[in-house]
Design a protein around this motif. Structure first.
Motif, PDB file in Angstrom:
ATOM      1  N   PHE A 433       2.159  -2.952   0.000  1.00  0.00           N
ATOM      2  CA  PHE A 433       3.044  -1.915   0.522  1.00  0.00           C
ATOM      3  C   PHE A 433       4.515  -2.218   0.219  1.00  0.00           C
ATOM      4  CE2 PHE A 433      -0.632  -0.805   3.149  1.00  0.00           C
ATOM      5  CZ  PHE A 433      -0.572   0.581   3.094  1.00  0.00           C
ATOM      6  N   PHE A 434       4.871  -3.490   0.128  1.00  0.00           N
ATOM      7  CA  PHE A 434       6.271  -3.819  -0.144  1.00  0.00           C
ATOM      8  C   PHE A 434       6.694  -3.397  -1.553  1.00  0.00           C
ATOM      9  CE2 PHE A 434       9.538  -6.954  -1.479  1.00  0.00           C
ATOM     10  CZ  PHE A 434      10.554  -6.514  -0.647  1.00  0.00           C
ATOM     11  N   PRO A 435       5.941  -3.756  -2.610  1.00  0.00           N
ATOM     12  CA  PRO A 435       6.343  -3.237  -3.928  1.00  0.00           C
ATOM     13  C   PRO A 435       6.264  -1.717  -4.017  1.00  0.00           C
ATOM     14  CG  PRO A 435       4.259  -4.415  -4.078  1.00  0.00           C
ATOM     15  CD  PRO A 435       4.824  -4.712  -2.732  1.00  0.00           C
ATOM     16  N   LEU A 436       5.338  -1.095  -3.283  1.00  0.00           N
ATOM     17  CA  LEU A 436       5.295   0.364  -3.289  1.00  0.00           C
ATOM     18  C   LEU A 436       6.555   0.953  -2.649  1.00  0.00           C
ATOM     19  CD1 LEU A 436       1.560   1.148  -2.407  1.00  0.00           C
ATOM     20  CD2 LEU A 436       2.733   1.593  -4.565  1.00  0.00           C
ATOM     21  N   TYR A 437       7.040   0.292  -1.619  1.00  0.00           N
ATOM     22  CA  TYR A 437       8.294   0.741  -1.007  1.00  0.00           C
ATOM     23  C   TYR A 437       9.457   0.602  -1.991  1.00  0.00           C
ATOM     24  CZ  TYR A 437      12.551   0.325   1.770  1.00  0.00           C
ATOM     25  OH  TYR A 437      13.827   0.456   2.246  1.00  0.00           O
ATOM     26  N   LEU A 438       9.480  -0.520  -2.711  1.00  0.00           N
ATOM     27  CA  LEU A 438      10.538  -0.714  -3.700  1.00  0.00           C
ATOM     28  C   LEU A 438      10.427   0.301  -4.832  1.00  0.00           C
ATOM     29  CD1 LEU A 438      10.623  -4.620  -3.942  1.00  0.00           C
ATOM     30  CD2 LEU A 438      12.138  -3.112  -2.632  1.00  0.00           C
ATOM     31  N   VAL A 439       9.205   0.627  -5.222  1.00  0.00           N
ATOM     32  CA  VAL A 439       9.008   1.653  -6.251  1.00  0.00           C
ATOM     33  C   VAL A 439       9.541   2.994  -5.765  1.00  0.00           C
ATOM     34  CG1 VAL A 439       7.222   3.014  -7.416  1.00  0.00           C
ATOM     35  CG2 VAL A 439       7.070   0.530  -7.400  1.00  0.00           C
ATOM     36  N   ARG A 440       9.308   3.278  -4.487  1.00  0.00           N
ATOM     37  CA  ARG A 440       9.754   4.565  -3.942  1.00  0.00           C
ATOM     38  C   ARG A 440      11.277   4.687  -3.963  1.00  0.00           C
ATOM     39  NH1 ARG A 440      11.529   8.550  -3.033  1.00  0.00           N
ATOM     40  NH2 ARG A 440      11.156  10.115  -1.410  1.00  0.00           N
ATOM     41  N   ILE A 441      11.966   3.636  -3.541  1.00  0.00           N
ATOM     42  CA  ILE A 441      13.426   3.750  -3.503  1.00  0.00           C
ATOM     43  C   ILE A 441      14.039   3.568  -4.886  1.00  0.00           C
ATOM     44  CG2 ILE A 441      13.497   2.953  -1.114  1.00  0.00           C
ATOM     45  CD1 ILE A 441      14.383   0.232  -2.115  1.00  0.00           C
ATOM     46  N   LEU A 460      -1.504   2.191  -9.903  1.00  0.00           N
ATOM     47  CA  LEU A 460      -1.815   0.807 -10.243  1.00  0.00           C
ATOM     48  C   LEU A 460      -2.196   0.008  -8.998  1.00  0.00           C
ATOM     49  CD1 LEU A 460      -1.833  -1.367 -12.489  1.00  0.00           C
ATOM     50  CD2 LEU A 460       0.556  -1.825 -11.913  1.00  0.00           C
ATOM     51  N   PHE A 461      -1.527   0.294  -7.883  1.00  0.00           N
ATOM     52  CA  PHE A 461      -1.808  -0.417  -6.636  1.00  0.00           C
ATOM     53  C   PHE A 461      -2.926   0.230  -5.819  1.00  0.00           C
ATOM     54  CE2 PHE A 461       2.524  -1.977  -7.403  1.00  0.00           C
ATOM     55  CZ  PHE A 461       2.350  -3.325  -7.153  1.00  0.00           C
ATOM     56  N   LEU A 462      -3.333   1.439  -6.166  1.00  0.00           N
ATOM     57  CA  LEU A 462      -4.318   2.165  -5.363  1.00  0.00           C
ATOM     58  C   LEU A 462      -5.652   1.425  -5.223  1.00  0.00           C
ATOM     59  CD1 LEU A 462      -4.866   4.716  -3.751  1.00  0.00           C
ATOM     60  CD2 LEU A 462      -5.629   5.822  -5.878  1.00  0.00           C
ATOM     61  N   PRO A 463      -6.239   0.837  -6.291  1.00  0.00           N
ATOM     62  CA  PRO A 463      -7.499   0.098  -6.100  1.00  0.00           C
ATOM     63  C   PRO A 463      -7.366  -1.075  -5.137  1.00  0.00           C
ATOM     64  CG  PRO A 463      -7.140   0.579  -8.424  1.00  0.00           C
ATOM     65  CD  PRO A 463      -5.870   0.921  -7.719  1.00  0.00           C
ATOM     66  N   ILE A 464      -6.190  -1.729  -5.116  1.00  0.00           N
ATOM     67  CA  ILE A 464      -5.990  -2.846  -4.189  1.00  0.00           C
ATOM     68  C   ILE A 464      -6.005  -2.337  -2.750  1.00  0.00           C
ATOM     69  CG2 ILE A 464      -4.430  -4.714  -3.540  1.00  0.00           C
ATOM     70  CD1 ILE A 464      -3.358  -4.673  -6.388  1.00  0.00           C
ATOM     71  N   LEU A 465      -5.341  -1.200  -2.523  1.00  0.00           N
ATOM     72  CA  LEU A 465      -5.340  -0.615  -1.182  1.00  0.00           C
ATOM     73  C   LEU A 465      -6.748  -0.213  -0.755  1.00  0.00           C
ATOM     74  CD1 LEU A 465      -2.173   1.664  -1.498  1.00  0.00           C
ATOM     75  CD2 LEU A 465      -2.367  -0.460  -0.197  1.00  0.00           C
ATOM     76  N   ALA A 466      -7.501   0.381  -1.678  1.00  0.00           N
ATOM     77  CA  ALA A 466      -8.867   0.806  -1.345  1.00  0.00           C
ATOM     78  C   ALA A 466      -9.759  -0.393  -1.047  1.00  0.00           C
ATOM     79  CB  ALA A 466      -9.445   1.623  -2.501  1.00  0.00           C
TER      80      ALA A 466
END
Length: 556
Positions: A433-441, A460-466
């Motif tokens: 979630f942290f790199p996804l937050y950085l990607v968002r901003i 790219l991060f979606l399979p890890i979340l699943a």
């Protein structure tokens, strides 16, 4: 003062244990009474209730509890197979295993507690109520001899019925009854038999081999045992724990084998291996000593051929295949039931033979079975590795191996299976979630190409979340009392074909979105200008003014 406190405490403890045994048997008797092949669903539910009763802490000694649970698990399989004889034999063993605990408690109990235990003992093991009443008023040692003599008489009758049986199912059931009664008195100082003797005879019956000589030998041993016991009662000899009488010599027509050494399989047999079995073993690429141990192990379990042992291995593989199917469909309770059954069959029918020629792999397979039965977040790939271990045992028998890659997978499975693996993927999902937050901003501005690149990072991060969500669902389903969340396991790539294709689609989207975004950004920065037609190029000198200044993430 201390002794005055200990004695009442011991009395209260014995009363509590006796009350627990009587309640256990009452519940077990009610549950087993509903096990009928005419209604398989009701039978399975009743067996589930019986297993739950036996799993209660302190209900039975661990050895008796585990043996009873194993027989109940096998009874579930025979309900599915509609095998009346096998089902009756397993239920008989369960009742007498509980009867063993009742028997031991009865000999130590007093007063009303002893009366309650005696009633359950009579119902569980088929003793006449008058005999139990007589034993209640007798001293403990005299009561033991009285009941033991009755059990031995019933065992002799059962063995006689096995000899006179017109069919193998009848012989098997009669022999199973004798074995069940033996379990009650197996700790007797006068005992001339071992449980392995009955197991071997049952194996001879079930595999179609001649069994009457072995049953006749058992009958002779039981009769001699009973004669010794009656002689003790007649002579009023001291307790067998103080002075055990020497065993009566066996009749000349039935030579008795020397008692086996502890842990020695070969000592159970006085002759060599059957000719057919020796011929089969000669084709195996094993050392002569290993072949001898293998043959003795096969004969100890009643196998007349290596092919019979391989057939049982196929049966275990079939149970594991069902477990894999149940895991894939999210029915984890049924999957664990199949795993329990497969493990019990493996330990009873496969492990002793496998230890004769591949002890390291056999112990590793047994350990993997245990880990899978206890693991949280079970996946279909886990059972695939276990199936590979069974195949490895078969390959070792034939002088081959699946290679170091399989061994590495097994070691990784043993190291990370269960909680470690679940924590690893849940932690990876949380940290993502942290790199996804950085990607968002970073890529969340008004530039379309930057947005496409940010979306590519998300997929790219979606399979890890699943994957993390799937293990979270498994933990909550098994330990949190939320079985509905077990369906989240289907989000795991190691579990579901749809999840596998979903992962492939996410990879495709990552490539497509990242490619489109990066190409647009490269074009904006002029990195792709050399690919434009020569006529379209214009040599201009840009002039920076306030109107041409844009933000870096805007489209220009």
């Amino acid at each position: 003062m201390r002794r005055g406190l200990v004695l009442p405490f011991a009395l209260v403890l014995s009363l509590a244990l006796a009350a627990g045994l009587t309640e256990l048997y009452d519940g077990l008797e009610a549950a087993l009474g509903q096990v009928r092949l005419e209604n398989p669903a009701q039978a399975v539910n009743a067996l589930n209730r019986a297993q739950s009763l036996l799993r209660e802490e302190g209900a039975l000694p661990p050895v008796l509890r585990d043996a009873a649970l194993t027989n109940l698990q096998e009874a579930r399989q025979f309900v599915a197979q509609k095998s009346a004889v096998d089902l009756e034999a397993r239920l008989l063993l369960v009742r007498h295993l509980v009867g063993k605990a009742l028997y031991d408690a009865f000999l130590q109990a007093q007063g009303e507690e002893k009366a309650a235990l005696g009633q359950r003992l009579a119902r569980a093991t088929g003793l006449p109520p008058a005999l139990v009443a007589q034993a209640r008023s007798a001293p403990p040692e005299e009561a033991r001899r009285l009941l033991e003599a009755r059990y031995l008489q019933a065992m002799a009758e059962d063995l006689g019925q096995a000899l006179a049986a017109q069919s193998r199912p009848q012989a098997y059931l009669a022999l199973a009854r004798a074995y069940a009664r033996y379990l009650i008195v197996q700790d007797s100082p006068q005992s001339r038999l071992k449980a392995q003797d009955f197991v071997q005879a049952l194996a001879l019956v079930s595999t179609g081999q001649p069994f009457r000589p072995e049953v006749q030998r058992l009958l002779g041993q039981v009769q001699a045992w009973r004669q010794d016991l009656l002689r003790l009662q007649t002579d009023q000899a001291p307790s067998p724990t103080e002075a055990a009488p020497p065993p009566t010599p066996a009749p000349a027509s039935q030579p008795q084998a020397s008692p086996p050494r502890p842990g020695s399989v070969g000592a159970l047999f006085t002759g060599g291996l059957p000719e057919g079995l020796e011929e089969e073993l000669s084709f195996l690429a094993l050392e002569p000593e290993t072949k001898t141990r293998l043959g003795e192990a096969l004969q100890a379990l009643g196998y007349g051929s290596v092919l019979d042992w391989l057939a049982v291995a196929d049966e275990v593989r079939g149970a594991l295949a069902l477990a894999q199917l149940y895991v894939e469909s999210g029915h984890f309770a049924q999957a664990r039931a199949q795993l329990d059954y497969a493990h019990s069959r493996f330990r009873l029918k496969l492990l002793p033979v496998a230890e004769a020629y591949a002890p390291g792999v056999a112990k590793r397979t047994d350990l993997l079975f245990q880990r899978l039965r206890e693991a949280v977040g079970l996946r279909t790939l886990d059972i695939t590795v276990l199936l590979g271990e069974l195949q490895e045992l078969e390959e070792r028998l034939l002088g081959n191996t699946l290679g170091p890659w399989h061994a590495l997978q097994v070691q990784v499975e043993l190291l990370l299976l269960g909680i470690p693996r679940s924590v690893f993927f849940i932690l990876a999902a949380v940290l993502s979630f942290f790199p996804l937050y950085l990607v968002r901003i970073t890529f969340g501005g008004r530039n379309v190409y930057w947005n496409l690149l940010g979306l590519g990072f998300f997929f790219l991060f979606l399979p890890i979340l699943a994957e993390g969500l799937s293990y979270m669902g498994s933990i909550l389903a098994e330990y949190g009392g939320l079985p509905a969340l077990g369906a989240l396991a289907n989000l795991s790539v190691a579990q579901s074909l749809l999840a596998y294709w979903g992962w492939g689609l996410s990879v495709f989207l990552v490539v497509a979105l990242a490619g489109a975004g990066l190409r647009g950004i490269a074009a904006q920065f002029g990195l792709l200008r050399e690919r434009e037609p020569e006529a379209s190029r214009r040599e201009t000198t840009p002039t920076l003014t306030s109107e041409t200044i844009v933000e870096w993430d805007e489209e220009f």
